[in-house]
Structure formats: C-alpha cells, structure tokens
Design a protein around this motif. Structure first.
Motif, short mmCIF file in Angstrom:
data_model
loop_
_atom_site.label_atom_id
_atom_site.label_comp_id
_atom_site.label_asym_id
_atom_site.label_seq_id
_atom_site.Cartn_x
_atom_site.Cartn_y
_atom_site.Cartn_z
N VAL A 171 34.27 46.12 27.89
CA VAL A 171 33.50 46.55 29.14
C VAL A 171 33.93 46.04 30.51
O VAL A 171 34.31 46.39 31.33
N MET A 172 33.96 44.75 30.31
CA MET A 172 34.34 43.71 31.44
C MET A 172 35.86 43.98 31.82
O MET A 172 36.17 43.80 33.11
N GLU A 173 36.53 44.14 30.92
CA GLU A 173 38.07 44.34 31.23
C GLU A 173 38.31 45.68 32.02
O GLU A 173 39.29 45.61 33.00
N GLY A 174 37.43 46.54 32.08
CA GLY A 174 37.92 47.66 32.85
C GLY A 174 37.01 47.97 34.13
O GLY A 174 36.81 48.89 34.84
N LEU A 175 36.22 46.79 34.55
CA LEU A 175 35.52 46.75 35.83
C LEU A 175 35.95 45.82 36.99
O LEU A 175 36.71 45.18 36.61
N TRP A 194 35.61 42.81 39.74
CA TRP A 194 34.88 41.69 39.78
C TRP A 194 33.44 41.65 40.19
O TRP A 194 32.28 40.88 39.69
N ASN A 195 33.05 42.55 41.41
CA ASN A 195 31.62 42.64 41.69
C ASN A 195 30.79 42.96 40.56
O ASN A 195 29.60 42.84 40.46
N SER A 196 31.26 44.21 39.72
CA SER A 196 30.52 44.76 38.71
C SER A 196 30.41 43.70 37.50
O SER A 196 29.30 43.64 36.94
N ASN A 197 31.42 42.81 37.33
CA ASN A 197 31.51 41.93 36.28
C ASN A 197 30.26 40.89 36.82
O ASN A 197 29.60 40.38 35.60
N PHE A 198 30.23 40.64 37.90
CA PHE A 198 29.38 39.70 38.39
C PHE A 198 27.91 40.10 38.07
O PHE A 198 27.09 39.28 37.58
N LEU A 235 27.02 42.21 35.71
CA LEU A 235 26.86 42.37 34.37
C LEU A 235 26.73 40.92 33.81
O LEU A 235 25.98 40.92 32.66
N MET A 236 27.35 40.17 34.21
CA MET A 236 26.98 38.63 33.60
C MET A 236 26.01 37.93 34.16
O MET A 236 25.61 36.80 33.43
N THR A 237 25.15 38.42 35.22
CA THR A 237 24.21 37.71 35.44
C THR A 237 22.81 38.53 35.38
O THR A 237 22.02 38.46 34.59
N TRP A 238 22.61 39.32 36.61
CA TRP A 238 21.49 40.32 36.62
C TRP A 238 21.06 41.10 35.52
O TRP A 238 19.78 41.04 35.02
N GLN A 239 22.39 41.71 34.84
CA GLN A 239 21.87 42.41 33.69
C GLN A 239 21.44 41.85 32.49
O GLN A 239 21.06 42.47 31.37
N LYS A 240 21.57 40.53 32.52
CA LYS A 240 21.30 39.73 31.28
C LYS A 240 19.62 39.08 31.33
O LYS A 240 19.14 38.70 30.49
N LEU A 241 19.24 39.20 32.63
CA LEU A 241 17.99 38.60 33.01
C LEU A 241 16.87 39.18 32.13
O LEU A 241 16.04 38.58 31.61
N ALA A 242 16.81 40.57 32.28
CA ALA A 242 15.60 41.33 31.69
C ALA A 242 15.59 41.22 30.23
O ALA A 242 14.71 40.90 29.36
N PRO A 243 16.90 41.56 29.53
CA PRO A 243 16.74 41.19 27.99
C PRO A 243 16.48 39.84 27.59
O PRO A 243 15.99 39.59 26.55
N LEU A 244 16.94 38.84 28.19
CA LEU A 244 16.61 37.37 27.57
C LEU A 244 15.28 37.09 28.16
O LEU A 244 14.61 36.41 27.27
N MET A 245 14.61 37.71 29.27
CA MET A 245 13.35 37.53 29.42
C MET A 245 12.46 38.23 28.18
O MET A 245 11.39 37.32 27.65
N ILE A 246 12.61 39.15 27.90
CA ILE A 246 12.08 39.94 26.69
C ILE A 246 12.36 39.18 25.36
O ILE A 246 11.45 39.20 24.44
N LEU A 247 13.55 38.78 25.22
CA LEU A 247 13.89 38.05 24.18
C LEU A 247 13.00 36.77 23.81
O LEU A 247 12.78 36.19 22.56
N SER A 248 12.66 35.99 24.88
CA SER A 248 11.75 34.91 24.91
C SER A 248 10.39 35.00 24.65
O SER A 248 9.73 34.39 24.34
N TYR A 249 9.98 36.53 24.74
CA TYR A 249 8.82 36.79 24.27
C TYR A 249 8.55 36.92 22.54
O TYR A 249 7.35 36.73 22.00
N CYS A 250 9.60 37.00 21.79
CA CYS A 250 9.55 37.28 20.31
C CYS A 250 10.62 36.60 19.48
O CYS A 250 11.65 36.75 18.97
N LEU A 251 10.42 35.03 19.99
CA LEU A 251 11.58 34.23 19.32
C LEU A 251 11.07 33.73 17.70
O LEU A 251 10.00 33.69 17.58
N SER A 252 12.26 33.86 17.00
CA SER A 252 12.18 33.36 15.68
C SER A 252 13.08 32.26 15.57
O SER A 252 14.24 32.48 15.82
N LEU A 253 12.55 30.97 15.33
CA LEU A 253 13.44 29.71 15.38
C LEU A 253 14.55 29.95 14.26
O LEU A 253 15.78 29.57 14.89
N ASN A 254 14.25 30.33 13.08
CA ASN A 254 15.44 30.26 12.12
C ASN A 254 16.55 31.27 12.77
O ASN A 254 17.57 31.03 12.54
#
Length: 340
Positions: free
Chosen positions: A116-120, A122-126, A128-147
């Motif tokens: 996906v990054m190969e076809g975008l 640099w502005n869209s890639n930036f 995609l690599m930063t802001w678009q990861k913020l919400a999924p990572l924040m939700i991931l922190s709500y339901c962590l499983s250590l193992n």
C-alpha cells in the motif's frame, strides 16, 4: 477559495474520527470513529500524479473494512457473553487486539502495509505511518495480553528488520522501518501505559524530518540518492544525521524513547526480549545507512538522468532547525532532567 478545499475537509474529518475513537467510552462509538477516519482518509490517498494510488487505496479500504467487520463482530460477542463465561471474553479480547494490529499494520498482520505504501505519495505515507496508527494502538492498549504481545513484538522486530534488507524502494524501506518501530511501541505499551505515546511522538517527529527531505527531492529509490547527495554536502550530512537519529543511535534524539523502554524492560526482567530487540534494531540501522552509504563512501558524478534541485532556501533553514534538534535534543533533555 482554498485550492483543493475538499482535501482540507476530509483531513478534518480524519482527525475527528480518530479523536472520537480515542475518547469514546463505548465500543460501538469506537467503531464509528474508526469508520469515519477510514472513509475520510481514502480520498486523501487518491493522487492524480501517482498512477498506483487507486490500487493502494482499494487495498487499504478492503483490509480496513475486513478489520472493521471483525471488530464489530467481536463487540457483539463481547456484549452477548458479558455475563456468561469469562474465558470467552478473553478470546474475544484477543480478536479485538488482532483487528487493531491488522489496522495498524503490525506483524504478522503486515502483509498489506508495504504494498500500500509503495503506491502512495510521501504525504499520504506520512499520515499512514503516524496518525493512522494512533487510534488502533490506543485501542490495543485497552485489551493487552502479555503472552500474546511478546509474540507480536518478536514478529514485528523480525519482519520489520529482515524485510527491509533487500529492498531498493525507499517507501518499502520506511514501511518495514515502521513495522520495526511498532515492536518498540508495543514493548513500551506492556511496561507502561504512557511510555509508548512518548515513543510515538518522537517517532512521528523524526519520520516527518526524513519524509520532508524525500518529498522535496522527489526520492523514491536508492539509486536516486546518488546524484542528490553528491550535489549538496549539507544535504548529505543532514540525511546522515536524521537517519542515525531515526535508527536510535546515541547520542541522537531518537535514542531517548528507546532508552526509556530499555530501562523499563530491565526493571521488569525482560532481558532476553530486550537483547533480541536490540540485535534486530541494528539490522534496521544497517538499511538506514544504505540510503546514505552512496553519499559518504562513493562518488557518482555523471548520471544518466537529469536532476532538478528544487529545494528552497526556506526549506534549508527549516532543515537546519530539525538537524539541531536531532543532534542536541538528547543533551537538552538530560539537562532538563538534571535541573528539575
């Protein structure tokens, strides 16, 4: 009238969707915020200058739609079995975690991210690599499983470091670099709920500084760096500094968030995982250096293509500020800690 004002509107909706997902107290509202974010980012990915942007947009939409459908199914199961069996809720949280890792491109759910990054642009890639990861990572922190997270960290470090070794495309190199940094963010997430946000902010700043140069010089492949670096010694030094900082080599600024995570992992006795992460991070530092290797050790004066230097004076001044922050940022932070 603002040129391309529809992009500004979609950009605001993209930010609003992420903020809704982050600040919601209901799983259904989180899903709604993620959908607003997705449908606002798709038009921003489309570019008339890049012929592959439509293909990348379609790939991104299909993957995100699949992840959203599984996430919605997980929410329904969560409410159905809320007072039924506890172990079913545990597997349900694993489903939610998997969908968030699929949305953010974390290994082993990273199969769509480099293509996906190969076809975008640099502005869209930036974004995609930063802001678009913020919400999924924040939700991931709500339901962590250590193992589960330990295996995810190992997969992210392995695929992120080894995947970029034979790549000649700068966009794919940055994609595998992002997967590797996700391993560090998740390792910070399981040790301290706020430390990964600090890492994310530092990574976003350093990522912006690298993409700022790539975008201004229209660089997309390794062989294009030969002429650019040999034409300007300041650009050569700047790229070298920024890449070392993004790789996390001391005493540059990028080492500071890694330093905090290393201290936390030592306190929590995660020595084997830490050694494994440090070893694989050296491999990512190797393919960072490949980008500036031609500028430092090789001479390529006569090239087969013409090169137009469109880097403005004001951009050079801005780049000097970024370089100063990358060089002396760690020193300034240490002085602040000593003072307080």
């Amino acid at each position: 009238m603002i040129k391309n004002s529809y992009k500004f509107m979609f950009f605001l909706f993209m930010i609003m969707g992420s903020l809704i997902a982050i600040s919601s107290t209901s799983w259904l509202n989180i899903w709604m915020g993620l959908e607003i974010n997705l449908l606002s980012f798709i038009p921003l990915m489309m570019s008339t200058k890049n012929l592959f942007s439509s293909e990348s947009s379609l790939k991104y939409f299909l993957i995100q739609a699949l992840a959203s459908a599984i996430f919605l199914f997980s929410i329904i199961l969560f409410y159905l079995f809320l007072n039924f069996k506890i172990y079913l809720m545990y597997y349900n949280f694993m489903m939610i975690s998997s969908t968030m890792m699929l949305k953010s491109g974390t290994a082993p759910f990273h199969f769509w991210f480099p293509s996906v990054m190969e076809g975008l642009t640099w502005n869209s890639n930036f974004m995609l690599m930063t802001w678009q990861k913020l919400a999924p990572l924040m939700i991931l922190s709500y339901c962590l499983s250590l193992n589960m997270m330990i295996f995810i960290i190992l997969f992210s470090m392995i695929f992120g470091s080894l995947g970029g070794i034979n790549q000649t495309s700068l966009r794919k190199l940055m994609a595998f670099s992002s997967i590797n940094h996700l391993g560090w963010m998740i390792s910070g997430m399981i040790n301290n709920e706020n430390i990964w946000l600090i890492y994310f902010l530092f990574y976003s700043f350093l990522n912006f500084s690298i993409i700022f140069m790539f975008n201004n010089f229209k660089l997309f492949n390794l062989n294009q760096t030969f002429k650019m670096f040999n034409s300007n010694k300041f650009m050569k030094t700047s790229m070298f500094i920024l890449l070392l900082s993004l790789g996390g080599l001391p005493p540059f600024l990028g080492f500071f968030p890694k330093w905090m995570i290393i201290e936390l992992m030592i306190k929590n006795n995660l020595f084997f995982l830490l050694m494994f992460m440090l070893f694989l991070t050296l491999i990512t530092l190797y393919f960072y250096l490949r980008i500036s290797y031609s500028a430092l050790l090789l001479n390529h004066i006569n090239m087969n293509w013409n090169y137009k230097n469109n880097f403005l004076i004001k951009n050079i001044n801005f780049l000097m500020i970024i370089n100063f922050i990358s060089l002396s940022g760690l020193l300034i932070i240490n002085f602040v800690f000593l003072f307080f």
